[in-house]
Each structure stands twice: as C-alpha cells, then as structure tokens.
Design a protein around this motif. Structure first.
Motif, PDB file in Angstrom:
ATOM      1  N   THR A  61      37.551  38.002  40.295  1.00  0.00           N
ATOM      2  CA  THR A  61      38.973  38.213  40.050  1.00  0.00           C
ATOM      3  C   THR A  61      39.588  38.930  41.242  1.00  0.00           C
ATOM      4  N   ILE A  62      40.752  38.475  41.680  1.00  0.00           N
ATOM      5  CA  ILE A  62      41.454  39.116  42.799  1.00  0.00           C
ATOM      6  C   ILE A  62      42.126  40.384  42.275  1.00  0.00           C
ATOM      7  N   LEU A  63      41.702  41.528  42.810  1.00  0.00           N
ATOM      8  CA  LEU A  63      42.282  42.812  42.398  1.00  0.00           C
ATOM      9  C   LEU A  63      43.473  43.204  43.251  1.00  0.00           C
ATOM     10  N   ASP A  64      43.434  42.854  44.549  1.00  0.00           N
ATOM     11  CA  ASP A  64      44.497  43.270  45.463  1.00  0.00           C
ATOM     12  C   ASP A  64      44.565  42.295  46.632  1.00  0.00           C
ATOM     13  N   ILE A  65      45.762  42.068  47.114  1.00  0.00           N
ATOM     14  CA  ILE A  65      45.969  41.269  48.326  1.00  0.00           C
ATOM     15  C   ILE A  65      46.534  42.208  49.367  1.00  0.00           C
ATOM     16  N   LYS A  66      45.847  42.331  50.491  1.00  0.00           N
ATOM     17  CA  LYS A  66      46.184  43.339  51.496  1.00  0.00           C
ATOM     18  C   LYS A  66      47.038  42.812  52.642  1.00  0.00           C
ATOM     19  N   CYS A  80      41.778  40.569  51.154  1.00  0.00           N
ATOM     20  CA  CYS A  80      41.986  40.867  49.739  1.00  0.00           C
ATOM     21  C   CYS A  80      40.739  41.531  49.169  1.00  0.00           C
ATOM     22  N   GLU A  88      33.739  45.913  43.581  1.00  0.00           N
ATOM     23  CA  GLU A  88      34.881  45.513  44.394  1.00  0.00           C
ATOM     24  C   GLU A  88      34.376  45.129  45.779  1.00  0.00           C
ATOM     25  N   THR A 105      46.862  35.017  43.929  1.00  0.00           N
ATOM     26  CA  THR A 105      47.703  36.114  43.461  1.00  0.00           C
ATOM     27  C   THR A 105      46.827  37.177  42.807  1.00  0.00           C
ATOM     28  N   LYS A 106      47.375  38.386  42.698  1.00  0.00           N
ATOM     29  CA  LYS A 106      46.656  39.465  42.017  1.00  0.00           C
ATOM     30  C   LYS A 106      46.353  39.048  40.589  1.00  0.00           C
ATOM     31  N   GLY A 107      45.135  39.338  40.149  1.00  0.00           N
ATOM     32  CA  GLY A 107      44.750  39.052  38.780  1.00  0.00           C
ATOM     33  C   GLY A 107      44.222  37.651  38.549  1.00  0.00           C
TER      34      GLY A 107
END
Length: 120
Positions: A61-66, A80, A88, A105-107
């Motif tokens: 799961t994508i937690l954050d996009i940097k 990300c 993580e 996307t996040k989530g």
C-alpha cells in the motif's frame, strides 16, 4: 446446458451455459465475454510517458508520495513510501531526472511491477 471450466486471473470457475434457439450463432456470443475477460487488466494500467519507469518492488500500500510532477530528482532519492508486510519501504529513483508522471495515489494498493512514476 453445456458446462465449461474457465480460469480468470488464476481462479477457476465452473460455468453452465444454456443454448438458446439452437442456432450456431449463439456459441460465438457466449465465447466473446470469455475472450474479453483476460484483456480487462490491460486497460487498468495507467498510460505512462516516455522515460524510466519506477515500479513497485513488491505488493503493498502506498503510504506517502514524496514527489510531484515536474520535480527534479537524483538517483536514490525516495519517490514514495510503500508499506508491505507491516514495514515501510522507500521506493527510490533509479536515475537522475525530472518527474514526468506520478501514476499512483496515497492509500492505493499496488502489485509487484506496477508503475508508480516515470522519470525523464
């Protein structure tokens, strides 16, 4: 009734098909959706721009996009954060360049090999 075994995305289904009217034209109509089923995942893939694809190394799961489109990144910079197996993991840029697209996307849940971003 005719019975068929159909496999879709690795899951087997036992399907019963009723012949209506007994004409030969009914068989291709029943076969058409089966042929279309494997093609369904292809349109789900987001179109990518020309460049180096940054892909997911594992499902998670994508937690954050940097980064954002237009950002300049260096090789090894985090693109990300991917959560997999309660850990993580940074997904890093494989090369220097400019972010041409961000394809997640996040989530969102991603599979191994999913294109997360493109660097040009």
């Amino acid at each position: 009734m005719k019975r068929y075994n159909i496999t879709v995305n690795g899951k087997a289904y036992d399907v019963a098909v009723e012949e209506v009217g007994g004409s030969a034209a009914a068989a291709p109509v029943a076969a058409a959706p089966v042929a279309a089923a494997p093609a369904a995942p292809a349109p789900a893939a987001a179109p990518v721009a020309d460049g180096t694809k940054v892909t997911a190394p594992m499902p998670g799961t994508i937690l954050d996009i940097k980064v954002a489109v237009g950002d300049t990144v260096k090789s090894g910079q985090a693109i990300c954060v991917l959560e997999a197996m309660k850990m993580e993991n940074d997904v890093n840029a494989p090369c220097d360049g400019k972010v041409l697209s961000v394809n997640t996307t996040k989530g969102s849940a991603v599979e191994t090999g999913a294109v997360l971003a493109v660097i040009g």
